[in-house]
Design an enzyme around this catalytic site. Structure first.
Site, PDB file in Angstrom:
ATOM      1  N   GLY A 103     -19.792  23.082  22.545  1.00  0.00           N
ATOM      2  CA  GLY A 103     -18.671  22.179  22.784  1.00  0.00           C
ATOM      3  C   GLY A 103     -19.001  21.171  23.869  1.00  0.00           C
ATOM      4  N   GLY A 104     -18.521  19.947  23.667  1.00  0.00           N
ATOM      5  CA  GLY A 104     -18.844  18.881  24.618  1.00  0.00           C
ATOM      6  C   GLY A 104     -17.625  18.276  25.264  1.00  0.00           C
ATOM      7  N   GLY A 105     -16.556  19.086  25.435  1.00  0.00           N
ATOM      8  CA  GLY A 105     -15.361  18.611  26.126  1.00  0.00           C
ATOM      9  C   GLY A 105     -15.593  18.507  27.623  1.00  0.00           C
ATOM     10  CB  SER A 106     -13.325  17.581  30.382  1.00  0.00           C
ATOM     11  OG  SER A 106     -12.317  18.546  30.143  1.00  0.00           O
ATOM     12  CG  PHE A 180     -10.365  23.792  16.376  1.00  0.00           C
ATOM     13  CD1 PHE A 180      -9.786  23.410  15.175  1.00  0.00           C
ATOM     14  CD2 PHE A 180      -9.893  23.210  17.542  1.00  0.00           C
ATOM     15  CE1 PHE A 180      -8.768  22.473  15.135  1.00  0.00           C
ATOM     16  CE2 PHE A 180      -8.878  22.278  17.518  1.00  0.00           C
ATOM     17  CZ  PHE A 180      -8.308  21.910  16.305  1.00  0.00           C
ATOM     18  CE  LYS A 288      -4.687  27.993  32.778  1.00  0.00           C
ATOM     19  NZ  LYS A 288      -5.113  26.601  32.990  1.00  0.00           N
ATOM     20  CD  GLU A 378      -6.809  25.944  23.517  1.00  0.00           C
ATOM     21  OE1 GLU A 378      -5.926  26.336  22.745  1.00  0.00           O
ATOM     22  OE2 GLU A 378      -8.017  25.942  23.218  1.00  0.00           O
TER      23      GLU A 378
END
Length: 429
Positions: A103-106, A180, A288, A378
Site C-alpha cells: 500500500g502506498g497511502g500516507s 479491501f 476510536k 475507516e
C-alpha cells in the site's frame, strides 16, 4: 463544683510553635515519582516573624535540596536507560535486508520512509497499484499523491509486481484499507512466504464479518500460523515524515516477535512499546475512528467543550466495555493505543475521521463528503459493524451506535444529540 474550681486554676497548655528550622533539618525526600520530588510548600514570610531574616537562607537551602533530589533522580533515570540499551542490543536491524510495504497511502509511505532512513543498504519495497505514484517514487523520490513536498530515502523502490515486492522480504507492513484487505491478500497469497511476519498498520473492522486484521490476514493468506503483529498508537503520518517525537505500540502473541519489531522500528524520534494484548489494541484502534466522527459532529454543531468532554469520555467507556468483553485488557485501553490514540484522533484537525464528523455536523451529506476525499476514513465503514458487534457481545454503546445511525442516514445529528441527552440517568461504570 470542686472539680470545676480546680480546673479553673490549671495553667493553660501551650502547644510549641513549629519552626521552619526543623523542616530544613529533615533529609531530602527520596524521589519515586514526579510528585515525590516536591516537598510540602514552605510557609510564607508571615509565619516567620520570630525568625526574621534568618528564614530566608533556610528557604533557599530547602529549594537547593529539592533541586538536588530532582537532579539525582534524573541522573539515575539516564543511567538506567543507557544500561538497559547496552543489555538489550540486538542485531535485528543489521540482519534485516529487505522490508516490503503493501500500500502506498500516507501512513504506509511514512513507515517506509522511517524504516529506510534507519539503514542505507536496507531495501524497502512498496507494492502499489498506481503507475504514476510508482514512477514518482522511483524517479523523483517523492510520493506525488500524498507527500509531494517530502523527499523519500533513495533505498525505497516502488513496484506494481507482488512477486518482485515480496521476494526475499524479512518483514511485511500491511497498509491496505481494511475493507479491501481480504481480496487484496488473496490475490497475492501465492507470493507470500508462510513465515513472513505481517505488521498491520490498518485499523478497522471488516463490515460483513466483523473481523479485525489479526483474523483477516491469516484467513486471506490461507495460513493460520502467519506471524502477525499490530502496530498502533497516536501517530499522524505527516508528523512521522517530519521526524517529530512519536510513541506507538506493537502487539503480538509472540513476545519475541514483538521485541524484534520493536527493535526494527525504534529510533530517536519513535518510541515503541510492546504488548501481548492484540485484541485490546485492535479494538481500540478500530473504534476510536468511529468516536472521532462523533467528536467531529459535536464540533460541527458548535455544542461546546462540556459536551465534547462528556461525549469522548462516554465513548472511551463504550470502547473499554466492548474490548474487555472480547478479551482485551483494561490497561491497554488507558495506554497509548487506547486513550492516547483516542485523544489524538478526536481533538486534532489532521484526523480524517474527525473531519468527516465535522462536515456531517455542519450539515453536509455523507456522499458529498466521501466524494471529496482522496483518503479512506475507516470509521465510516467500521461504524456499520458497531451495532452488530455490540449485539453479539451484549454491550450497550449509545454514542457509537448513534454515529452508525447518522452514517446510515437514519438519524440526524441534532436528533441523535437529543436522544443521547434523554437517556436514563444511571450510575457511572
Amino acid at each position: 463544683m470542686a472539680a470545676a474550681a480546680t480546673a479553673t486554676f490549671l495553667p493553660p497548655i501551650r502547644t510549641p510553635r513549629p519552626r521552619l528550622a526543623a523542616a530544613v533539618r529533615r533529609p531530602p525526600p527520596i524521589f519515586t515519582g514526579a510528585t515525590d520530588a516536591v516537598p510540602p510548600p514552605e510557609d510564607d514570610d508571615s509565619s516567620d516573624d520570630d525568625d526574621g531574616d534568618a528564614a530566608v537562607p533556610r528557604r533557599r537551602s530547602a529549594r537547593k535540596d529539592r533541586r538536588r533530589a530532582v537532579r539525582i533522580a534524573w541522573e539515575k533515570l539516564v543511567r538506567w536507560s543507557r544500561s538497559w540499551r547496552r543489555r538489550n542490543r540486538s542485531d535485528v536491524l543489521e540482519s534485516t535486508r529487505k522490508v516490503v510495504v503493501l500500500g502506498g497511502g500516507s501512513f504506509g509511505t511514512a513507515m517506509a520512509a522511517h524504516v529506510a532512513a534507519k539503514k542505507d543498504d536496507l531495501e524497502v519495497s512498496m507494492l502499489l497499484r498506481d503507475d504514476l505514484v510508482c514512477r514518482s517514487i522511483n524517479h523523483s523520490h517523492i510520493n506525488c499523491k500524498y507527500f509531494p513536498e517530502h523527499r523519500l530515502p533513495e533505498n525505497i523502490i516502488a513496484t506494481t509486481s507482488a512477486a518482485d515486492a515480496l521476494a526475499g522480504a524479512d518483514f511485511c507492513f500491511h497498509a491496505v484499507p481494511v475493507q479491501f484487505s481480504s481480496s487484496f491478500l488473496a490475490n497475492i497469497s501465492t507470493h507470500v512466504d508462510p513465515k513472513l511476519p505481517f505488521i498491520s498498520l490498518s485499523k478497522g473492522l471488516e463490515l460483513n464479518t466483523l473481523r479485525t486484521m489479526s483474523k483477516i490476514i491469516p484467513r486471506a493468506l490461507g495460513n493460520r500460523r502467519q506471524p502477525f503483529i499490530v502496530l498502533s498508537g497516536p501517530s499522524f503520518a505527516v508528523e512521522l515524515m517530519n521526524k517529530l517525537p512519536t510513541a506507538m505500540v506493537v502487539a503480538s502473541k509472540d513476545k519475541k516477535l514483538a521485541s524484534s519489531v520493536q527493535q526494527l522500528l525504534a529510533s530517536p524520534n519513535l518510541r515503541i512499546s510492546t504488548s501481548s494484548d492484540v485484541t485490546g489494541v485492535e479494538i481500540a484502534g478500530a473504534l476510536k475512528n468511529v468516536l472521532a466522527i462523533a467528536a467531529g459532529i459535536v464540533e460541527g454543531m458548535n455544542l461546546g467543550n462540556n459536551c465534547m468532554a462528556a461525549l469522548v469520555a462516554q465513548g472511551c467507556s463504550e470502547i473499554r466495555w466492548l474490548a474487555t468483553k472480547m478479551g482485551g485488557k483494561p490497561t491497554t485501553l488507558s495506554g497509548l493505543s487506547g486513550s492516547g490514540d483516542i485523544m489524538l484522533t478526536c481533538f486534532v484537525n489532521l484526523s480524517r475521521n474527525r473531519n468527516v464528523g465535522l462536515r456531517l455536523g455542519s450539515g453536509e451529506k455523507l456522499d458529498q463528503i466521501m466524494g471529496s476525499m482522496n483518503q479512506v476514513a475507516e470509521g465510516v465503514s467500521t461504524a456499520g459493524a458497531v451495532i452488530a458487534l455490540a449485539q453479539k457481545y451484549n454491550v450497550k454503546m449509545p454514542v457509537l451506535t448513534a454515529v452508525a445511525r447518522i452514517i446510515d442516514n437514519e438519524l440526524t445529528p441534532k436528533k441523535a444529540v437529543m436522544e443521547l441527552m434523554n437517556l436514563p440517568q444511571v450510575e457511572e461504570v
